[in-house]
Design an enzyme around this catalytic site. Structure first.
Site, PDB file in Angstrom:
ATOM      1  N   GLU A 167      45.561  38.564  32.610  1.00 37.78           N
ATOM      2  CA  GLU A 167      46.339  39.807  32.525  1.00 37.78           C
ATOM      3  C   GLU A 167      47.816  39.570  32.210  1.00 37.78           C
ATOM      4  OE1 GLU A 167      45.595  41.818  36.242  1.00 37.78           O
ATOM      5  OE2 GLU A 167      43.525  42.262  35.733  1.00 37.78           O
ATOM      6  N   GLU A 374      36.593  40.922  35.473  1.00 30.76           N
ATOM      7  CA  GLU A 374      36.862  41.604  36.747  1.00 30.76           C
ATOM      8  C   GLU A 374      36.404  43.046  36.660  1.00 30.76           C
ATOM      9  OE1 GLU A 374      40.887  41.523  38.295  1.00 30.76           O
ATOM     10  OE2 GLU A 374      41.095  39.412  37.749  1.00 30.76           O
TER      11      GLU A 374
HETATM   12  O1  IFM Z   1      43.684  41.682  42.647  1.00 32.56           O
HETATM   13  C1  IFM Z   1      43.874  41.921  41.290  1.00 32.56           C
HETATM   14  C2  IFM Z   1      43.686  40.667  40.472  1.00 32.56           C
HETATM   15  O2  IFM Z   1      44.492  39.637  40.914  1.00 32.56           O
HETATM   16  C3  IFM Z   1      44.023  40.943  39.029  1.00 32.56           C
HETATM   17  N1  IFM Z   1      43.312  42.097  38.542  1.00 32.56           N
HETATM   18  C4  IFM Z   1      43.310  43.288  39.333  1.00 32.56           C
HETATM   19  C5  IFM Z   1      42.921  42.976  40.769  1.00 32.56           C
HETATM   20  C6  IFM Z   1      42.925  44.259  41.621  1.00 32.56           C
HETATM   21  O3  IFM Z   1      44.190  44.845  41.582  1.00 32.56           O
END
Ligand code: IFM
Length: 469
Positions: A167, A374
């Site tokens: 990210e 994710e």
């Molecule tokens: O916890 C975070 C992760 O570190 C990166 N993506 C989003 C998740 C939830 O906010």
């Protein structure tokens, strides 16, 4: 007709975590200081003054966590390597104890038949590098490639997939533009520079990994559809600008070797310049990746700031959430859909956004394999008097998103895996321990792990390689 519930053979079912969020032991094993240590210890940055000093104690409980993953029958585990464990000062010789820890993780996964998916940067920049300018200076991209070389040489082909960055939008904008994340700066011009140096770091690191490992190399982006609040041209243009800043600003350089013209001119109109690009950089950044990692949590509805009254009349609530501030400059605002269920992080739940996002990536950007690296949710979980954690809302959330992903596969998108965020409750950055995303409950005072109902549900899904009816 394709079976609606069953996934392709070999589909990777995974779970994800990140080093600073779960490891703790920040002063053990020769680890150096990261920007998140500094940021979380400064007052006012994290809810309740929480820090990652101890968090889930994964560093000391790693064997137990590997067994937990084995019990879940994970196909893959996505973890991140903490740069300050490997190079405490961000440069110079490797810290063998740090490398040994990750070697242990990788071999423990292999012993249990779980594919290790290593993220090389999940936001924990060594503080000494931040003191020299962090991602706003080019040298950090070069230092990053050196660090990645150390990790790739040590872990080599044992790793199944490499993810260079997690990210980069968050690192660049939340870290340098709006101050919500480490290092906590509030200068959008610095976030423009950080964006470029992060992407350059990705490109340099990709070469370095390919020297030492045959495993596929990709990058993970946080992407979210930006839906116009109406078909009025001003709202459509606002949604396009928002899409530009969050999505295309990262996808275009990676897949088209250029920053999007409309974003560059819109940001220039408010005095921000992409002023650190050197000849040859874009060609490097635009070379093919082996896969794209997608983190999906939500979609956004965007209105022109000139049309907020109309948006309210149409039933939206305005303005909404974290994009509002920097984007207000560019005349766009997120508006909320009160008819959608929200999570504990106040994010709107929109599984259909995942299908449309995946289809768009295939149609507009790449035929490279995609992994949803994710997907998950925080709700207000609690342990009942018997010690159990019943989380039916998380099960419903995961079910809906996995179904949405399957629709994209059925539409021909080459999605190869899905990683739940997260294997366990953990340090949720500026939200500290107030938000629980885990399949596993963590009792923070003791470190005890408790499998939530969603853990058992996911285990059954993995065994069946299909959604339950
Ligand atoms: O916890 C975070 C992760 O570190 C990166 N993506 C989003 C998740 C939830 O906010």
């Amino acid at each position: 007709m394709a079976d609606k519930a069953t996934f392709p053979g070999g589909f990777l079912w995974g779970a994800a975590t990140a080093a600073y969020q779960i490891e703790g032991a920040v002063r053990d094993g020769g680890r150096g200081v990261s920007i998140w240590d500094t940021f979380s210890h400064a007052p006012g940055h994290v809810v309740n003054g929480d820090t990652g000093d101890v968090t889930c104690r994964h560093y000391e409980r790693v064997e137990e966590d590997l067994d937990l993953m084995g019990d879940l029958s994970l196909g893959a585990y996505r973890f991140s390597v903490a740069w300050p464990r490997v190079q405490p000062d961000g440069k110079g010789p490797a810290n063998q104890q740090g490398l040994d820890f990750y070697k242990g993780v990788v071999s423990g996964l292999r012993e249990r038949g779980i594919v290790p998916v290593a993220t090389l940067y999940h936001w924990d920049l060594p503080q000494p590098l931040e003191d020299e300018g962090g991602w706003t200076v080019r040298e950090t991209a070069e230092r990053y490639a050196e660090y990645v070389g150390i990790v790739a040489a040590a872990l080599g082909d044992e790793v199944g997939l490499w993810i260079t960055l997690n990210e980069p939008w968050c690192s660049a904008w939340l870290g340098y533009g709006v101050g919500m994340h480490a290092p906590g700066l509030t200068n959008p011009q610095l976030s423009m520079r950080a964006t470029h140096h992060l992407l350059l770091g990705h490109a340099l690191a990709t070469d370095v990994i390919r020297r030492d490992s045959k495993a596929p190399v990709g990058i993970t982006l946080n992407l979210a559809p930006q839906i116009p609040a109406s078909d009025h041209p001003l709202d459509i243009a606002a949604a396009q600008r928002s899409d530009g800043g969050l999505n295309r600003m990262y996808l275009d350089p990676l897949f088209k070797a250029s920053y999007p013209d409309d974003v560059v001119s819109a940001t220039e109109s408010v005095g921000l310049r992409m002023d650190v690009v050197r000849d040859g950089d874009m060609a490097l950044i635009g070379r093919p990746v082996d896969f794209l990692g997608v983190n999906y949590y939500m979609s956004h509805v965007v209105a022109s700031t000139a049309r907020l009254a109309e948006a309210r009349q149409a039933g939206y609530v305005a303005p909404d959430s974290l994009l509002s501030e920097p984007t207000a400059l560019l005349g766009m605002a997120q508006v909320g859909r009160p008819w959608l269920q929200r999570t504990a992080t106040d994010w709107e739940i929109d599984p259909a956004g995942l299908t449309s996002l995946l289809v768009r990536l295939r149609d507009e950007y790449t035929n490279a394999p995609i992994y949803v690296t994710e997907s998950g949710v925080a709700f207000y979980d609690y342990q009942d008097p018997s010690g159990s954690v019943h989380d039916p809302a998380r099960i419903a959330y995961l079910h809906a998103h996995i179904k949405a992903l399957k629709e994209a596969i059925d539409a021909g998108v080459d999605v190869r895996g899905y990683f739940v965020w997260s294997l366990m409750d953990n340090f949720e950055w500026a939200e500290g321990y107030s938000k629980r995303f885990g399949l596993t409950w963590v009792d923070y005072p003791t470190g005890k792990r408790v499998r939530k109902d969603s853990f058992e549900w996911y285990k059954r899904l993995i065994a069946a390689n299909a959604l339950p009816s």
